[in-house]
Design a protein around this motif. Structure first.
Motif, PDB file in Angstrom:
ATOM      1  N   UNK A 116       0.823  -1.198   0.000  1.00 12.03           N
ATOM      2  CA  UNK A 116       0.000   0.000   0.000  1.00 12.03           C
ATOM      3  C   UNK A 116       0.866   1.261   0.000  1.00 12.03           C
ATOM      4  N   UNK A 117       1.970   1.217   0.748  1.00 14.61           N
ATOM      5  CA  UNK A 117       2.832   2.395   0.826  1.00 14.61           C
ATOM      6  C   UNK A 117       3.401   2.720  -0.546  1.00 14.61           C
ATOM      7  N   UNK A 118       3.746   1.706  -1.302  1.00 20.86           N
ATOM      8  CA  UNK A 118       4.307   1.910  -2.634  1.00 20.86           C
ATOM      9  C   UNK A 118       3.321   2.511  -3.621  1.00 20.86           C
ATOM     10  N   UNK A 119       2.043   2.384  -3.371  1.00 21.66           N
ATOM     11  CA  UNK A 119       1.035   2.892  -4.301  1.00 21.66           C
ATOM     12  C   UNK A 119       0.718   4.366  -4.100  1.00 21.66           C
ATOM     13  N   UNK A 120       1.090   4.904  -2.957  1.00 24.45           N
ATOM     14  CA  UNK A 120       0.773   6.311  -2.687  1.00 24.45           C
ATOM     15  C   UNK A 120       1.794   7.216  -3.356  1.00 24.45           C
ATOM     16  N   UNK A 121       1.372   8.399  -3.683  1.00 26.13           N
ATOM     17  CA  UNK A 121       2.274   9.363  -4.307  1.00 26.13           C
ATOM     18  C   UNK A 121       2.940  10.206  -3.226  1.00 26.13           C
ATOM     19  N   UNK A 139      -7.174   6.774  -7.121  1.00 27.42           N
ATOM     20  CA  UNK A 139      -6.545   5.714  -6.349  1.00 27.42           C
ATOM     21  C   UNK A 139      -6.091   6.243  -4.986  1.00 27.42           C
ATOM     22  N   UNK A 140      -5.537   7.445  -4.961  1.00 29.85           N
ATOM     23  CA  UNK A 140      -5.120   8.051  -3.685  1.00 29.85           C
ATOM     24  C   UNK A 140      -6.314   8.202  -2.748  1.00 29.85           C
ATOM     25  N   UNK A 188      -9.715   3.587   2.608  1.00 28.35           N
ATOM     26  CA  UNK A 188      -9.446   2.294   3.229  1.00 28.35           C
ATOM     27  C   UNK A 188      -8.629   2.478   4.498  1.00 28.35           C
ATOM     28  N   UNK A 189      -7.659   3.388   4.447  1.00 24.97           N
ATOM     29  CA  UNK A 189      -6.841   3.679   5.634  1.00 24.97           C
ATOM     30  C   UNK A 189      -7.678   4.198   6.787  1.00 24.97           C
ATOM     31  N   UNK A 190      -8.600   5.088   6.493  1.00 24.29           N
ATOM     32  CA  UNK A 190      -9.496   5.613   7.535  1.00 24.29           C
ATOM     33  C   UNK A 190     -10.348   4.496   8.146  1.00 24.29           C
ATOM     34  N   UNK A 191     -10.892   3.647   7.293  1.00 29.69           N
ATOM     35  CA  UNK A 191     -11.729   2.536   7.782  1.00 29.69           C
ATOM     36  C   UNK A 191     -10.911   1.602   8.671  1.00 29.69           C
ATOM     37  N   UNK A 192      -9.701   1.237   8.228  1.00 32.22           N
ATOM     38  CA  UNK A 192      -8.843   0.369   9.037  1.00 32.22           C
ATOM     39  C   UNK A 192      -8.447   1.035  10.352  1.00 32.22           C
ATOM     40  N   UNK A 193      -8.197   2.341  10.307  1.00 31.33           N
ATOM     41  CA  UNK A 193      -7.855   3.077  11.524  1.00 31.33           C
ATOM     42  C   UNK A 193      -9.001   3.071  12.515  1.00 31.33           C
ATOM     43  N   UNK A 194     -10.187   3.326  12.049  1.00 29.69           N
ATOM     44  CA  UNK A 194     -11.369   3.329  12.926  1.00 29.69           C
ATOM     45  C   UNK A 194     -11.595   1.931  13.493  1.00 29.69           C
ATOM     46  N   UNK A 195     -11.439   0.913  12.632  1.00 25.67           N
ATOM     47  CA  UNK A 195     -11.592  -0.472  13.092  1.00 25.67           C
ATOM     48  C   UNK A 195     -10.550  -0.792  14.165  1.00 25.67           C
ATOM     49  N   UNK A 196      -9.307  -0.357  13.967  1.00 24.51           N
ATOM     50  CA  UNK A 196      -8.237  -0.583  14.943  1.00 24.51           C
ATOM     51  C   UNK A 196      -8.532   0.075  16.278  1.00 24.51           C
ATOM     52  N   UNK A 197      -9.035   1.290  16.240  1.00 29.26           N
ATOM     53  CA  UNK A 197      -9.389   2.003  17.478  1.00 29.26           C
ATOM     54  C   UNK A 197     -10.527   1.282  18.186  1.00 29.26           C
TER      55      UNK A 197
END
Length: 160
Positions: free
Chosen positions: A1-6, A137-138, A144-153
């Motif tokens: 995922x990190x490689x896909x971000x600009x 894509x960004x 997806x990052x926000x959703x995973x972050x909320x799920x993690x919290x």
């Protein structure tokens, strides 16, 4: 995922500068389109001498009528490491032919207003092009990052 971000360019400093008909115009703005308000600037001629310096206005603009160097470098410093530089060559400084130019304004105020209007129009066009170039894509990855972050919290709160 990190490689896909600009690369992060939220605070990239863009400079639009030109000298035309002995009028120097500078417009500085960040990648998100917000103006570089009251940022320090310098205009250095090809001889190394400072031609003009000061602070941009609240719109991130500066205008000065009068003889300009044929070649110059515009440096804008927004602080915190945000610095932009644009070189203007002799080929880029131009004298517009009289038949291509509308009648000369009566005073400097009218000239400044005409320059501001033209610069605003060109800046709006650039901003529209920048918005078109933003990657979906960004935005998807960020969501997806926000959703995973909320799920993690939620998992952390539930375990406590």
């Amino acid at each position: 995922m990190i490689g896909l971000t600009s690369n992060a360019s939220a605070h990239k400093l863009n400079i639009l500068g030109f000298a035309e008909n002995d009028t120097l115009s500078i417009n500085a703005y960040f990648a998100d389109g917000s103006p570089c308000q009251e940022c320090a600037f310098q205009v250095i001629g090809s001889d190394g001498k400072v031609f003009a310096e000061g602070r941009l206005d609240k719109k991130g603009e500066f205008f000065q009528a009068g003889k300009t160097p044929a070649e110059m470098t515009i440096i804008v410093d927004a602080g915190a490491g945000h610095r932009g530089e644009e070189k203007i060559t002799a080929a880029e400084t131009s004298e517009v032919k009289a038949e291509d130019e509308p009648a000369a304004p009566a005073d400097n105020t009218q000239l400044r207003q005409m320059i501001r209007e033209e610069l605003s129009k060109q800046t709006a066009e650039l901003k529209a092009e920048m918005d078109k170039g933003k990657s979906r894509l960004d935005k998807i990855i960020a969501g997806i990052g926000y959703i995973l972050g909320i799920f993690g919290i939620a998992v952390l709160v539930r375990k406590r």
